[in-house]
Write an enzyme that holds these catalytic residues in place. Sequence first.
Site, PDB file in Angstrom:
ATOM      1  N   ASP A 167       0.848  -1.197   0.000  1.00 34.70           N
ATOM      2  CA  ASP A 167       0.000   0.000   0.000  1.00 34.70           C
ATOM      3  C   ASP A 167       0.883   1.246   0.000  1.00 34.70           C
ATOM      4  O   ASP A 167       1.893   1.319   0.707  1.00 34.70           O
ATOM      5  CB  ASP A 167      -0.905  -0.009   1.232  1.00 34.70           C
ATOM      6  CG  ASP A 167      -2.067   0.963   1.106  1.00 34.70           C
ATOM      7  OD1 ASP A 167      -3.226   0.511   1.056  1.00 34.70           O
ATOM      8  OD2 ASP A 167      -1.813   2.189   1.043  1.00 34.70           O
ATOM      9  N   ILE A 168       0.491   2.228  -0.785  1.00 36.49           N
ATOM     10  CA  ILE A 168       1.292   3.453  -0.939  1.00 36.49           C
ATOM     11  C   ILE A 168       1.225   4.319   0.321  1.00 36.49           C
ATOM     12  O   ILE A 168       2.115   5.131   0.568  1.00 36.49           O
ATOM     13  CB  ILE A 168       0.810   4.217  -2.200  1.00 36.49           C
ATOM     14  CG1 ILE A 168       1.918   5.065  -2.789  1.00 36.49           C
ATOM     15  CG2 ILE A 168      -0.441   5.030  -1.939  1.00 36.49           C
ATOM     16  CD1 ILE A 168       1.602   5.570  -4.196  1.00 36.49           C
ATOM     17  N   ASN A 173     -12.777  -3.117   2.587  1.00 38.31           N
ATOM     18  CA  ASN A 173     -13.751  -2.024   2.639  1.00 38.31           C
ATOM     19  C   ASN A 173     -14.661  -2.150   1.419  1.00 38.31           C
ATOM     20  O   ASN A 173     -14.172  -2.338   0.298  1.00 38.31           O
ATOM     21  CB  ASN A 173     -13.038  -0.671   2.637  1.00 38.31           C
ATOM     22  CG  ASN A 173     -12.177  -0.474   3.865  1.00 38.31           C
ATOM     23  OD1 ASN A 173     -12.546  -0.893   4.963  1.00 38.31           O
ATOM     24  ND2 ASN A 173     -11.022   0.144   3.693  1.00 38.31           N
ATOM     25  N   HIS A 225     -10.117  -5.199  -3.278  1.00 38.27           N
ATOM     26  CA  HIS A 225      -8.795  -5.446  -2.704  1.00 38.27           C
ATOM     27  C   HIS A 225      -8.923  -5.875  -1.253  1.00 38.27           C
ATOM     28  O   HIS A 225      -9.792  -5.408  -0.524  1.00 38.27           O
ATOM     29  CB  HIS A 225      -7.893  -4.215  -2.822  1.00 38.27           C
ATOM     30  CG  HIS A 225      -8.512  -2.939  -2.316  1.00 38.27           C
ATOM     31  ND1 HIS A 225      -9.416  -2.227  -3.060  1.00 38.27           N
ATOM     32  CD2 HIS A 225      -8.367  -2.264  -1.151  1.00 38.27           C
ATOM     33  CE1 HIS A 225      -9.801  -1.159  -2.375  1.00 38.27           C
ATOM     34  NE2 HIS A 225      -9.183  -1.167  -1.202  1.00 38.27           N
ATOM     35  N   LEU A 226      -8.013  -6.753  -0.888  1.00 38.79           N
ATOM     36  CA  LEU A 226      -7.932  -7.261   0.481  1.00 38.79           C
ATOM     37  C   LEU A 226      -6.710  -6.637   1.140  1.00 38.79           C
ATOM     38  O   LEU A 226      -5.582  -6.832   0.673  1.00 38.79           O
ATOM     39  CB  LEU A 226      -7.801  -8.789   0.431  1.00 38.79           C
ATOM     40  CG  LEU A 226      -7.511  -9.539   1.724  1.00 38.79           C
ATOM     41  CD1 LEU A 226      -8.646  -9.388   2.726  1.00 38.79           C
ATOM     42  CD2 LEU A 226      -7.265 -11.030   1.420  1.00 38.79           C
ATOM     43  N   GLY A 240     -16.204   2.758   3.457  1.00 36.86           N
ATOM     44  CA  GLY A 240     -14.891   3.392   3.427  1.00 36.86           C
ATOM     45  C   GLY A 240     -14.053   3.023   2.220  1.00 36.86           C
ATOM     46  O   GLY A 240     -12.847   3.287   2.191  1.00 36.86           O
ATOM     47  N   GLN A 241     -14.668   2.424   1.198  1.00 33.88           N
ATOM     48  CA  GLN A 241     -13.897   2.046   0.015  1.00 33.88           C
ATOM     49  C   GLN A 241     -13.569   3.272  -0.819  1.00 33.88           C
ATOM     50  O   GLN A 241     -14.455   4.088  -1.112  1.00 33.88           O
ATOM     51  CB  GLN A 241     -14.682   1.032  -0.836  1.00 33.88           C
ATOM     52  CG  GLN A 241     -13.879   0.482  -1.998  1.00 33.88           C
ATOM     53  CD  GLN A 241     -14.629  -0.605  -2.764  1.00 33.88           C
ATOM     54  OE1 GLN A 241     -15.791  -0.900  -2.476  1.00 33.88           O
ATOM     55  NE2 GLN A 241     -13.958  -1.189  -3.746  1.00 33.88           N
TER      56      GLN A 241
HETATM   57  P1  AMP Z   1      -9.748   1.432   0.369  1.00 35.61           P
HETATM   58  O1  AMP Z   1      -9.972   2.625   1.241  1.00 35.61           O
HETATM   59  O2  AMP Z   1     -10.086   0.128   1.041  1.00 35.61           O
HETATM   60  O3  AMP Z   1     -10.401   1.578  -0.979  1.00 35.61           O
HETATM   61  O4  AMP Z   1      -8.191   1.352   0.178  1.00 35.61           O
HETATM   62  C1  AMP Z   1      -7.521   1.841  -0.933  1.00 35.61           C
HETATM   63  C2  AMP Z   1      -6.063   1.745  -0.596  1.00 35.61           C
HETATM   64  O5  AMP Z   1      -5.324   1.864  -1.777  1.00 35.61           O
HETATM   65  C3  AMP Z   1      -5.566   2.831   0.371  1.00 35.61           C
HETATM   66  O6  AMP Z   1      -5.014   2.212   1.527  1.00 35.61           O
HETATM   67  C4  AMP Z   1      -4.513   3.574  -0.454  1.00 35.61           C
HETATM   68  O7  AMP Z   1      -3.411   3.980   0.317  1.00 35.61           O
HETATM   69  C5  AMP Z   1      -4.128   2.521  -1.492  1.00 35.61           C
HETATM   70  N1  AMP Z   1      -3.618   3.041  -2.749  1.00 35.61           N
HETATM   71  C6  AMP Z   1      -4.168   4.001  -3.529  1.00 35.61           C
HETATM   72  N2  AMP Z   1      -3.425   4.187  -4.632  1.00 35.61           N
HETATM   73  C7  AMP Z   1      -2.386   3.328  -4.553  1.00 35.61           C
HETATM   74  C8  AMP Z   1      -1.275   3.034  -5.393  1.00 35.61           C
HETATM   75  N3  AMP Z   1      -1.070   3.675  -6.560  1.00 35.61           N
HETATM   76  N4  AMP Z   1      -0.396   2.084  -4.990  1.00 35.61           N
HETATM   77  C9  AMP Z   1      -0.581   1.431  -3.826  1.00 35.61           C
HETATM   78  N5  AMP Z   1      -1.624   1.645  -2.999  1.00 35.61           N
HETATM   79  C10 AMP Z   1      -2.512   2.592  -3.356  1.00 35.61           C
END
Ligand code: AMP
Length: 112
Positions: free
Chosen positions: A30-31, A86, A99-100, A92-93
């Site tokens: 995760d970024i 999420n 994604h998990l 909260g998505q």
């Molecule tokens: P969610 O809130 O469950 O939709 O989580 C989305 C997740 O994706 C968040 O934890 C972000 O930090 C992560 N995210 C968004 N863009 C990227 C990216 N380019 N590379 C890696 N993680 C990302």
Amino acid sequence: MDNCIFCKIVRGELPSKKAYEDEEVLAFHDIRPIAPVHLLLIPKAHVDSLAHCDGTHQAILGRMLLLAPRLAREHGLDGGFRTMINTGRDGGQEVFHLHLHVFGGGERIPKI
Ligand code: AMP
Ligand code: ZN
């Protein structure tokens, strides 16, 4: 899905720090990690969310879940880890490609 950021990662159009890849699943860091280890496990084939899954997704969901403890172990999360999906705006998505989250390490994660 042309504009989906996780599809772009799958296609190599956006960079990611990969942790695992096979023909159907991709895992990357995760970024914006919320723990010392924070991985995202995704199906390569786009599906918006868990709420958009049906019987055709049963196998991929199983693969993702079974991959979680393996990757956690490989990243040193011997004391345990948390998984999270999420789903939808109220869940909260933020990225609408299923994604998990798998995260842990450092302090024990507070109980929810
Ligand atoms: P969610 O809130 O469950 O939709 O989580 C989305 C997740 O994706 C968040 O934890 C972000 O930090 C992560 N995210 C968004 N863009 C990227 C990216 N380019 N590379 C890696 N993680 C990302
Ligand atoms: Zn996608």
